[in-house]
Design a protein around this motif. Structure first.
Motif, short mmCIF file in Angstrom:
data_model
loop_
_atom_site.label_atom_id
_atom_site.label_comp_id
_atom_site.label_asym_id
_atom_site.label_seq_id
_atom_site.Cartn_x
_atom_site.Cartn_y
_atom_site.Cartn_z
N MET A 1 9.35 12.01 9.21
CA MET A 1 9.49 10.72 9.88
C MET A 1 10.10 10.93 11.26
N ASN A 2 9.51 10.30 12.28
CA ASN A 2 10.00 10.45 13.65
C ASN A 2 10.37 9.08 14.22
N LYS A 3 11.51 9.04 14.87
CA LYS A 3 11.93 7.82 15.54
C LYS A 3 11.75 7.99 17.04
N TYR A 4 11.11 7.00 17.66
CA TYR A 4 10.82 7.08 19.09
C TYR A 4 11.34 5.86 19.83
N LEU A 5 11.75 6.07 21.06
CA LEU A 5 11.92 4.98 22.01
C LEU A 5 10.58 4.85 22.72
N MET A 6 9.92 3.74 22.51
CA MET A 6 8.59 3.52 23.08
C MET A 6 8.73 2.57 24.27
N THR A 7 8.33 3.02 25.44
CA THR A 7 8.31 2.15 26.62
C THR A 7 6.86 1.84 26.97
N PHE A 8 6.59 0.60 27.30
CA PHE A 8 5.23 0.24 27.72
C PHE A 8 5.31 -0.63 28.97
N LYS A 93 6.18 2.76 10.32
CA LYS A 93 7.17 2.43 9.30
C LYS A 93 8.09 1.29 9.68
N SER A 94 8.44 1.17 10.96
CA SER A 94 9.30 0.06 11.38
C SER A 94 9.27 -0.07 12.89
N SER A 221 10.31 -1.85 32.49
CA SER A 221 9.30 -1.74 31.43
C SER A 221 9.78 -2.46 30.19
N PHE A 222 8.84 -2.80 29.31
CA PHE A 222 9.19 -3.25 27.97
C PHE A 222 9.51 -2.02 27.13
N ALA A 223 10.28 -2.23 26.06
CA ALA A 223 10.61 -1.10 25.19
C ALA A 223 10.90 -1.59 23.79
N CYS A 224 10.74 -0.71 22.82
CA CYS A 224 11.22 -0.95 21.47
C CYS A 224 11.39 0.39 20.78
N ILE A 225 12.11 0.37 19.68
CA ILE A 225 12.33 1.58 18.89
C ILE A 225 11.41 1.52 17.68
N GLY A 226 10.69 2.59 17.44
CA GLY A 226 9.75 2.60 16.32
C GLY A 226 9.87 3.87 15.49
N GLU A 227 9.70 3.70 14.19
CA GLU A 227 9.61 4.84 13.28
C GLU A 227 8.15 5.07 12.93
N LEU A 228 7.65 6.25 13.23
CA LEU A 228 6.25 6.58 12.96
C LEU A 228 6.18 7.90 12.19
N ASP A 229 5.34 7.92 11.21
CA ASP A 229 5.14 9.13 10.41
C ASP A 229 4.04 9.98 11.04
N MET A 230 4.24 10.33 12.29
CA MET A 230 3.29 11.18 13.01
C MET A 230 3.99 11.78 14.22
N ASN A 231 3.52 12.93 14.62
CA ASN A 231 4.08 13.61 15.78
C ASN A 231 3.31 13.21 17.03
N LEU A 232 4.05 12.82 18.06
CA LEU A 232 3.42 12.42 19.32
C LEU A 232 3.91 13.32 20.44
N ASP A 233 3.05 13.56 21.39
CA ASP A 233 3.39 14.38 22.54
C ASP A 233 4.26 13.57 23.48
N THR A 234 5.56 13.87 23.53
CA THR A 234 6.49 13.08 24.34
C THR A 234 6.39 13.41 25.84
N GLU A 255 11.72 10.96 21.80
CA GLU A 255 12.46 11.07 20.55
C GLU A 255 13.80 10.36 20.69
N TYR A 256 14.18 9.64 19.65
CA TYR A 256 15.34 8.75 19.75
C TYR A 256 16.01 8.66 18.39
N ASN A 257 17.34 8.68 18.37
CA ASN A 257 18.05 8.71 17.09
C ASN A 257 18.91 7.48 16.83
N ASP A 258 19.10 6.63 17.83
CA ASP A 258 20.00 5.50 17.66
C ASP A 258 19.30 4.31 17.03
N GLU A 259 20.09 3.38 16.48
CA GLU A 259 19.59 2.14 15.90
C GLU A 259 19.66 1.02 16.94
N PHE A 260 18.75 0.06 16.84
CA PHE A 260 18.72 -1.04 17.81
C PHE A 260 20.05 -1.79 17.84
#
Length: 371
Positions: A1-8, A93-94, A221-234, A255-260
Motif C-alpha cells: 500500500m502506498n500513500k501519496y500527496l497528489m497535486t493536480f 483505497k482512500s 494547485s489542488f491537492a489531496c492525500i490518497g492511498e493506492l495499491d499501486m506503484n507510481l513514478d513520482t 510519497e507521503y506519510n502524514d494524515e490529513f
C-alpha cells in the motif's frame, strides 16, 4: 500500500459543475439547462474519485475497457453510490478532502465560526484579520410572570456582513487567502473567466454564459492525500481530464506519510464542538448538539458500473455515465456545539462509522476535527 500527496494543477481554465446546472421546465417534470452557469471553486470528492478511476484504467491499458474482470480488480465493480454495502474501488483505497497548496503552504475553506474583521475600524477597506466567534449566554425576559430564559448569541457577529468566506492556512490561523479579486486584489486565488456559449438554438442543454475559473498564480494547485495499491513514478508528470468541461490537469504524485487531520491545526475552545473539514453526509441528523453554525448543499454524482460501462467519457449514453438523485450534505466548515463529550462522541461516531457514512469517509467526505 502506498500513500501519496497528489497535486493536480489546471493547465488553463476549469469548470466544476454545481446543482444549478439544470432547472425544471415550467409546467413540466423534465429539466433544461440553466442559462447562466458558475463553476464551483473546488471539485467534488466524487469527481476526483472518477478522475483517479479513469487514471488507474489508463495506466493499465484499459481505456476503452477490454477486459471487464481486470477492470473490476483495478477500480472496483462500480463508482460511488449511496448504499450500506461497503464500496470497493480496487486499487484506490482512500482519499482525503481536497485542499489548496499555494507557495508550498496548505489552505482549506474556513470554519464558519471564523470571520474576517478589519484591523482598523476606521479603514474597513484596509487589512483584515481572522477572529473567532465566541458565543455568550444572554438573559431573555418574557412577559410571563416568573418566566425567564437564556439565548445564545455571538457579540462579534454582524448580521449585515454575514459569515465570512475565505481560505485558511491549515497550520497558521492568522494566515489566509480569499477566493475572488473583488474581496482582496492582493490575496485572491481564483481568476474569473467568462465564456459565451450557445445563445440562439433552443437546445435543452444550451446555455449563454459560463463563469469558469483559473488560478491567478502558477504556484497554486489542488491537492489531496490518497492511498493506492499501486506503484507510481513520482518523478513523472501525468495528464488527466477533470470537471464538466473536461479541463486538462497536470498531476504529480509524491510519497507521503502524514494524515490529513494532522495537517490541520485549529484554535482551542472551552466547549465541546465539531468542525467539518469536508462536506459531510449524516443520515439521521437527530443528535444532541446545542446549536450549529452550518450550511447545507445539494449533492449529486455520476454513476457507472463495470458490467455495462465501456466509456467513462460519455454522459447519459448507453455504456456511459448516469446521474444520481439529489441529496443534501452539511457544508465544509460547519461547526456543531455540544453540551458534553458523550453527545459529541455519538455524533462523530456516526459521521465516521455509520453504514452509509463509511463510504463517504472513504473518498474524502465526513472528515472532522473535535475541539
Amino acid at each position: 500500500m502506498n500513500k501519496y500527496l497528489m497535486t493536480f494543477k489546471p493547465i488553463d481554465t476549469f469548470f466544476f459543475g454545481q446543482e444549478n446546472k439544470y432547472r425544471k421546465k415550467k409546467d413540466s417534470d423534465s429539466f433544461e439547462a440553466e442559462y447562466y452557469q458558475v463553476s464551483s471553486y473546488f471539485p467534488q470528492q466524487t469527481t476526483v474519485l472518477g478522475m483517479l478511476r479513469y487514471f488507474v484504467l489508463q495506466q493499465n491499458n484499459q481505456i476503452p475497457i477490454s477486459n471487464k474482470a481486470d477492470a473490476k480488480k483495478l477500480i472496483g465493480k462500480s463508482s460511488f453510490n449511496l448504499t450500506e454495502t461497503a464500496l470497493d474501488f480496487g486499487k484506490i483505497k482512500s482519499l482525503s478532502p481536497v485542499f489548496i497548496i499555494h507557495n508550498n503552504k496548505k489552505y482549506m475553506p474556513n470554519p464558519l465560526d471564523l470571520i474576517l474583521i478589519s484591523e482598523d475600524e476606521c479603514d474597513p477597506k484596509g487589512g483584515k484579520k481572522v477572529k473567532q466567534l465566541i458565543y455568550e449566554k444572554k438573559d431573555l425576559k418574557t412577559n410571563l410572570p416568573n418566566q425567564e430564559s437564556q439565548i445564545l448569541h455571538f457579540p462579534e457577529y454582524n448580521e449585515k456582513e454575514g459569515l465570512s468566506r475565505f481560505l485558511l492556512n491549515m497550520k497558521d490561523q492568522e494566515d489566509y487567502l480569499v477566493y475572488d479579486k473583488e474581496e482582496d486584489e492582493k490575496k485572491y486565488v481564483f481568476a474569473k473567466v467568462e465564456k459565451i456559449g450557445i445563445t440562439k438554438k433552443q437546445d435543452e442543454k444550451a446555455y449563454y454564459k459560463q463563469v469558469l475559473y483559473k488560478f491567478k498564480d502558477t504556484d497554486t494547485s489542488f491537492a489531496c492525500i490518497g492511498e493506492l495499491d499501486m506503484n507510481l513514478d513520482t518523478s513523472k508528470k501525468y495528464k488527466a481530464f477533470l470537471g464538466a468541461e473536461k479541463s486538462l490537469f497536470e498531476i504529480e504524485f509524491k510519497e507521503y506519510n502524514d494524515e490529513f487531520n494532522n495537517l490541520v491545526v485549529l484554535y482551542e475552545f472551552n466547549q465541546p464542538k465539531v468542525v467539518l473539514l469536508s462536506d459531510a453526509f449524516i443520515e439521521q441528523d437527530k443528535f444532541n448538539y446545542i446549536f450549529s453554525i452550518s450550511k447545507t448543499k445539494s449533492f449529486r454524482f455520476l454513476k457507472s458500473d463495470i458490467k455495462d460501462t465501456n466509456s467513462f467519457g460519455k454522459f447519459n449514453e448507453k455504456g456511459g455515465l448516469t446521474q444520481s438523485d439529489r441529496f443534501n450534505l452539511h457544508q465544509r466548515g460547519s461547526v456543531f456545539y455540544f453540551k458534553d463529550d458523550v453527545s459529541l462522541n455519538g455524533f462523530t461516531d456516526r459521521l465516521r462509522n455509520g453504514n452509509k457514512e463509511k463510504n463517504f469517509y472513504k473518498i474524502g467526505y465526513n472528515y472532522f476535527k473535535t475541539i
